[in-house]
Scaffold this motif. Structure first.
Motif, PDB file in Angstrom:
ATOM      1  N   LEU A 206      -7.456   0.188   6.747  1.00 35.80           N
ATOM      2  CA  LEU A 206      -6.337   1.010   6.288  1.00 35.80           C
ATOM      3  C   LEU A 206      -6.499   2.406   6.881  1.00 35.80           C
ATOM      4  O   LEU A 206      -7.614   2.950   6.915  1.00 35.80           O
TER       5      LEU A 206
ATOM      6  N   PHE B  56       0.869  -1.175   0.000  1.00 30.40           N
ATOM      7  CA  PHE B  56       0.000   0.000   0.000  1.00 30.40           C
ATOM      8  C   PHE B  56       0.910   1.230   0.000  1.00 30.40           C
ATOM      9  O   PHE B  56       1.731   1.401   0.907  1.00 30.40           O
TER      10      PHE B  56
ATOM     11  N   VAL C 159      -1.783  -0.358   7.731  1.00 34.48           N
ATOM     12  CA  VAL C 159      -2.882  -1.315   7.617  1.00 34.48           C
ATOM     13  C   VAL C 159      -2.891  -2.245   8.824  1.00 34.48           C
ATOM     14  O   VAL C 159      -1.854  -2.541   9.411  1.00 34.48           O
TER      15      VAL C 159
ATOM     16  N   VAL D 278       0.409   6.075   5.417  1.00 34.90           N
ATOM     17  CA  VAL D 278      -0.518   4.945   5.329  1.00 34.90           C
ATOM     18  C   VAL D 278      -0.053   3.781   6.202  1.00 34.90           C
ATOM     19  O   VAL D 278       1.140   3.535   6.353  1.00 34.90           O
TER      20      VAL D 278
END
Length: 503
Positions: A144, A104, A139, A137
């Motif tokens: 997320l 990601f 997760v 970011v």
């Protein structure tokens, strides 16, 4: 454009416009689908350099001292497997997180999901348009988390920039459901004081705690008032993320006065940032420890009670550190590497003029036990290759390479590229591999280079701010054992216990 139901009211309010319109997110595939990224979060314009600096850069290129623009150079023990350029999201690429066969990748205009099951041929699975720097970011399970540290008109993904002096402006954390990697759904938003420059997850079985790092308060900002001497703690129920809320603001730098008790910065400490919050925090859940890089201070603290972290020790370096940026524990949790982001990430500081001790890493050993532990400085590390005066270069985001008995790290240095280095001997760190591109320009200082370089399941993944997503392979007997270590999930700021030493 997908319209989702409005989440319930948080303890910290959503923006007024978001409450009226609900949460919006644009899912992009091969094309932007008519959506337009927000120009309000674009990086700074290129800076002109002096004629002599430009001439020196061109001469260094012609003499072979530095690579030419766009030329790739690397040590013999690194192989460049793949590069995936930017696509529908033109903004600055930022941080990375990993889960299973997916990576990601944050971007100032949203985030991108890659299938990395074949590291030589990563494939784009989804691109989500949701502008708001930095879009740090991470997760955890089906969730997320995305940081917004630019003042927005509301919490939706169709928001626009709006002055922080306006009470209705919004900054904070966004939460997405990623149970379907091809169709992430925006499910929650939580406003936090001064936004969210970065964030760190402290996962539990039922809840995920989010430590939100932010800074730079102002008396003119209604939602970001001084003193801003702590972090926001958000509690996110896994089965009901729409109930996410701020559950506390622990003060890490208690003190009298409008600025709290952190480093006062200049003029008391010239060239040092005043501490008005933290930039980045790394937690080591297996040890109930965290290390914070907090502008003018480095801290070690306990997270036995994740809602009420407790500072154990605090250090300053008012000679060589300008801005404490990030932190990493070693394998045995008896060392911390802090990074100094001299020049804010936009300066050319990997040159002879700056020297080897500024804009570098600081290696600290942890001495003592329990609440009496202390951080003891041992040495600095900086990449040994001088960069051009047109290249932004400074110590940036890094991760461990898991080899038993060794302290190995891969690290991003913006246009200084990617460095693999060994700090097993705290006083004698050394580089063992590198990868870099030539300057983006020989005539002006243009921001770019590797934002994050992380080791995950046998490969190094880098998010280059301009050039895109890179995959590298280390071919070195010193790092070979790490290939046997496999993780299901990696958020580098939630540091795993690779070998069970800290149980």
């Amino acid at each position: 454009m997908t319209l989702l139901n409005e989440p319930r009211t948080r303890r910290r309010r959503l923006g007024v416009a978001a409450a009226a319109a609900g949460l919006l997110a644009a899912l992009l595939t091969a094309a932007p689908a008519g959506a337009t990224p927000d120009p309000g979060d674009t990086p700074k314009a290129p800076k002109k350099v002096s004629k002599s600096d430009a001439e020196d850069t061109r001469k260094a290129i012609s003499d072979g001292k530095i690579p030419a623009p766009d030329e790739i150079v690397h040590s013999d023990n690194i192989e460049h497997l793949a590069n995936i350029p930017k696509d529908a999201l033109p903004g600055t690429n930022s941080d990375l997180a990993f889960q299973g066969k997916y990576a990601f990748a944050g971007n100032y205009d949203g985030f991108r999901v890659f299938d990395i099951s074949n590291p030589k041929k990563p494939k784009t699975v989804a691109q989500v348009l949701c502008p708001g720097s930095q879009n740090d970011v991470s997760v955890s399970g089906d969730l997320l988390f995305l940081s917004t540290d630019s003042s927005r008109s509301d919490s939706s993904c169709s928001s626009t920039t709006q002055p922080a002096t306006e009470k209705s402006s919004w900054e904070g954390m966004k939460v997405f459901d990623i149970s379907d990697k091809r169709n992430p759904r925006y499910v929650a938003a939580v406003e936090t004081a001064c936004g969210s420059h970065t964030h760190t997850l402290v996962p539990e079985r039922r809840n995920v705690y989010v430590y939100v790092s932010s800074y730079a308060p102002s008396a003119s900002f209604p939602d970001c008032q001084p003193p801003h001497d702590g972090i926001s703690v958000i509690k996110v129920p896994r089965k009901a993320p729409h109930k996410a809320e701020v559950v506390g603001f622990p003060v890490l730098f208690p003190g009298e006065g409008p600025d709290g008790g952190g480093n006062p910065g200049g003029p008391t400490n010239p060239g040092v940032s005043k501490t008005t919050g933290c930039h980045d925090i790394t937690v080591l859940p297996s040890k109930d420890l965290a290390a914070g890089a907090c502008m003018g201070d480095g801290i070690l603290f306990s997270i036995k009670d994740p809602e009420r972290p407790k500072v154990i020790d605090r250090v300053q370096d008012n000679v060589n550190f300008a801005f404490w940026h990030s932190a990493s524990f070693n394998q045995r949790a008896d060392k911390v590497v802090f990074t100094d982001e001299l020049g804010g990430g936009g300066g050319a500081t990997c040159n002879a003029e700056t020297g080897p001790n500024r804009g570098a890493d600081g290696i600290y050993e942890i001495k003592g036990r329990g609440d009496k532990r202390e951080l003891a400085f041992k040495s600095y590390f900086k990449i040994p290759r001088h960069q051009a005066d047109t290249e932004n270069c400074v110590a940036h985001n890094a991760s461990l390479i898991p080899v038993k008995g060794k302290d190995l790290m891969v690290q991003a240095w913006y246009q200084g590229g990617i460095s693999v280095w060994d700090f097993t001997r705290s006083t004698k760190p050394k580089e063992i591999a590198y990868f870099e591109r030539g300057p983006l320009s020989a005539d002006q200082l243009v921001g770019g280079g590797s934002w994050s370089a992380y080791y995950y399941n046998g490969h190094i993944y880098s998010n280059d701010m301009v050039k895109g997503f890179d995959v590298l392979k280390l071919n070195d007997k010193r790092t070979k054992p790490a290939e046997r270590v496999r993780l299901h999930e990696l958020n580098v700021q939630t540091q795993p216990d690779y070998f069970g030493w800290n149980d």
